[in-house]
Design an enzyme around this catalytic site. Structure first.
Site, PDB file in Angstrom:
ATOM      1  CB  CYS A  91      -1.421  21.343  15.786  1.00 64.93           C
ATOM      2  SG  CYS A  91      -1.818  20.878  14.095  1.00 64.93           S
ATOM      3  CG  HIS A 169      -5.922  20.890  16.676  1.00 68.97           C
ATOM      4  ND1 HIS A 169      -4.756  21.628  16.571  1.00 68.97           N
ATOM      5  CD2 HIS A 169      -6.152  20.748  18.006  1.00 68.97           C
ATOM      6  CE1 HIS A 169      -4.311  21.919  17.778  1.00 68.97           C
ATOM      7  NE2 HIS A 169      -5.143  21.393  18.669  1.00 68.97           N
TER       8      HIS A 169
END
Length: 728
Positions: A91, A169
């Site tokens: 990510c 994230h």
């Protein structure tokens, strides 16, 4: 494809080095510490780190939730770079690529340029596969990650490793076609947050969206939750500072030329005396010890003879008219007299010879510490002690060059920049307004030397020097550093913690020691030298002599100055013929958030000076003709800006070095050292004792505090007696 990607930390230094490994030039990453303050300068995009919620922890699946803000139009989605995250732990790279590949004016380098061209028009899923099949990206990604442990803990059957730990994230906030988009690789569609207001930047809307998101996640708690982190992708500040320094050095040369041209117009006799002075240099280079004390006094006689008749040496500079500058060069040289000497008596010892530096270093004291100046003043070096006359009132429209010529540079160490009289003994005064004129015949020589040094400075590649030398006479980058205002150790602080342009809680040591910041003593010292110490006099002189700084100061580091033949100094107005874009084009690119208005203006003016073709298309704006004092004030402003940007550039270079040091500490494998250390403990017989001590401490710490104070109830259960064998 989906194996081998390691998890990256949320560190701006790590992301900056990752950008460099991708081959991108002119980009760095800064951390945002305060969402309430406005972002200074252009921003390409934001990278937001947050804690991944429970129902979406599966990083291998893309969420199919769709709401009103989701963009489902394939044409819009495929025209931007939006990729699905199909690889665990990728990510960080996805968020960085979502910012870089959606910017039109960033030098992506060969790797990302090939990626952008190849995936043009692809669907988000195809772009995700393209990222997973790029070994260059995987190698650069893993080169900045911590090494994985060799033996992983045993997993429970049917439970993913992601669920056993907290998952974080990265997502991106990027302006595209005038609208703010949130690009999350774990969502099937990008999120459109709409356009921003006409009177605000895209970063203002992005900050509002992020604050609302944090507020919802924290149930209205303050917006400083440690579970969130925000970084900004911005232009490389080293390039910005180098460009500013180039423009400032060109403008410094222009101001020096204007000052020299003005002196040639107002004092044409100095050119002739300068030539005659050069022919008599061998005579002046004789040792002072060969001269008699009467000869030393003869050097001062012509200066004092043209002044008003006085009774002692303490009133020499009180009423000297402008004609003192027309004295022959062989007799205008002033020599520092010992404090105990008198004008009519012979001193007991010859006058000491003051060791003189080169001309440009001797009097070019813009970056000199005020403490050192006071020490020289207390030691009697370079200044005479005469009483001060009260400053005279004058009108705003008169041009008294006797007063304005006082600040012209001189090679004589006995004459420096004199501050205006404030009624205190110990400072020099002039017949016009309480100052001694320093305009001597060798002023042209000083200006010529400074022009030559300025030209050399422009031809030499930009480099950071920690001490003033012949190449940079006016710039002295401080080598000392002050500790951080918070109790921390510089050796343990990461480079990202030392300082950031976006409201960093820790201040950089170099910036803390920077002597040219607005609150520094050097800046106040320059203003005192120019305008005196009295507040009322300071305000009057700022209005009178600070006109050039007020007119040209705001553009002195972003635009070039133009010197006309008649001495008019004006900024250049670049036309659309330059490399830069027109204002309309710039505004349309600014809606994309990656325009970099400030940097582009600097690049435009730099190229217009370097390239003759672009210089012709530049048109000077309406300018004015300034007096010598105003030009000197502007020159000192330019010198202060140069010193400031030199310190900022040095700070960025040092911060980039610390980024690499932190990266080496992060990626180093300490297993070999740990194994060697444990084996040495075992050889010395200390390992068993240490293990027993740690085990016993853990057992004591593992007892619950509540159970220690819990009253034990009697056990009323019947216990069976132990079986005893019957005797036979």
């Amino acid at each position: 494809m989906n194996k081998g990607w390691l998890e990256l930390e949320s560190d701006p230094g790590l992301f900056t080095l990752l950008v460099e490994d991708f081959g991108v030039k002119g980009v760095q990453v800064e951390e945002i510490y305060d969402l309430q303050s406005k972002c200074q300068g252009p921003v390409y995009g934001f990278i937001f780190l947050f804690k991944w919620i429970e129902e979406r922890r599966s990083r291998r699946k893309v969420s199919t939730l769709v709401d009103d803000t989701s963009v489902i139009d394939d044409d819009i989605v495929n025209n931007m770079f939006f990729a699905h995250q199909l690889i665990p732990n990728s990510c960080a790279t996805h968020a960085l690529l979502s910012v870089l590949l959606n910017c039109s004016n960033v030098d992506l380098g060969p790797t990302l340029s090939r990626m952008k061209d190849f995936t043009k028009g692809f669907s988000p899923e195809s772009k995700g596969y393209a990222i997973g099949n790029a070994p260059e990206l995987a190698k650069a990604h893993n080169s900045h990650a911590r090494p994985e442990p060799r033996h992983l803990p045993e997993k429970q059957n049917g439970l993913s490793a992601v669920r056993t730990m907290e998952a974080f994230h990265f997502v991106s906030y990027v302006p595209i076609t005038g609208r703010l988009f949130e690009l999350d690789g774990l969502k099937v569609y990008p999120i459109d947050h709409g356009p921003w207001g006409e009177d605000e930047e895209w970063t203002d809307k992005a900050r509002r969206v992020i604050m609302e998101r944090i507020g919802l996640a924290t149930a209205g708690e303050p917006y400083h939750d440690i579970r969130f982190n925000l970084m900004a992708v911005v232009p490389d500040r080293r390039i910005k500072y180098e460009t500013r320094l180039h423009v400032l050095k060109v403008n410094r040369q222009t101001v020096l030329e204007a000052l020299q041209q003005l002196i040639r117009v107002t004092q044409p006799e100095l050119i002739q005396t300068h030539k005659s002075q050069e022919s008599q240099l061998p005579e002046e280079s004789k040792p002072a010890s060969s001269k008699s004390p009467l000869g030393l006094e003869a050097g001062r006689t012509p200066v004092a003879s043209e002044c008003t008749q006085t009774d002692g040496a303490e009133e020499v500079a009180g009423s000297c008219p402008q004609t003192t500058t027309h004295s022959p060069p062989s007799k205008c040289k002033l020599v520092v007299k010992p404090p105990g000497s008198s004008l009519n008596g012979v001193p007991p010892n010859p006058a000491p010879i003051v060791q003189r530096l080169p001309a440009f270093l001797d009097n070019h004291n813009y970056a000199k510490s005020p403490m050192q100046e006071e020490e020289d003043l207390a030691a009697g070096v370079g200044r005479s002690r005469v009483p001060v006359r009260a400053p005279q009132q004058y009108s705003e429209d008169e041009d008294d060059y006797e007063d304005e010529d006082e600040d012209v540079q001189n090679t004589n160490p006995a004459i420096r920049y004199k501050r205006k009289g404030t009624g205190k003994p110990g400072s020099l005064s002039n017949s016009s307004d309480g100052q001694l004129s320093v305009l001597q015949p060798n002023t042209i020589n000083v200006l010529t030397e400074k022009l030559q040094e300025s030209q050399k400075d422009l031809s030499v590649p930009l480099s950071i020097k920690t001490s003033s030398g012949a190449g940079s006479p006016a710039v002295a980058v401080p080598t000392h550093s002050q500790p951080s205002p918070t109790p921390s150790n510089e050796s343990t602080d990461t480079a990202s913690e030392i300082g950031s342009a976006f409201n960093s809680p820790l201040r950089s040591p170099i910036r803390s020691a920077n002597p040219t910041r607005p609150s520094s003593p050097v800046t106040s010292h320059i203003s005192k030298v120019l305008f005196g110490e009295d507040d009322s006099l300071l305000r009057v002189d700022c209005i009178r002599y600070n006109r050039a700084v007020r007119d040209l100061g705001p553009v002195i580091s972003t635009g070039l100055l133009h010197l006309a033949e008649d001495g008019v100094l004006s900024p250049l107005a670049l036309t659309e013929g330059g490399k830069g874009s027109s204002p309309s084009t710039r505004s349309s690119q600014g809606s994309q958030g990656s325009s970099g208005l400030e940097e582009k203006e600097v690049v435009e003016v730099t190229e217009s000076r370097d390239k003759p073709g672009l210089n012709r298309s530049s048109e000077p704006l309406s300018g004015e003709k300034y007096s010598p004092k105003e030009l000197l004030a502007l020159l000192k402003c330019v010198e202060a800006e140069i010193a400031n940007y030199e310190a900022c550039l040095k700070e960025e270079v040092e911060k980039r070095k610390k980024f690499k040091i932190d990266d080496q500490r992060r990626t180093h494998n300490y297993d070999e050292f740990i194994c060697t250390f444990i084996s040495m403990l075992a050889q010395e017989g200390m390992l068993a004792n240490l293990v027993e001590q740690n085990i016993s401490v853990r057992r004591r710490q593992g007892v619950s505090i509540g159970r220690l104070h819990k009253q034990r109830k009697p056990d009323r259960r019947k216990r069976s007696r132990p079986y005893k064998a019957k005797r036979q």
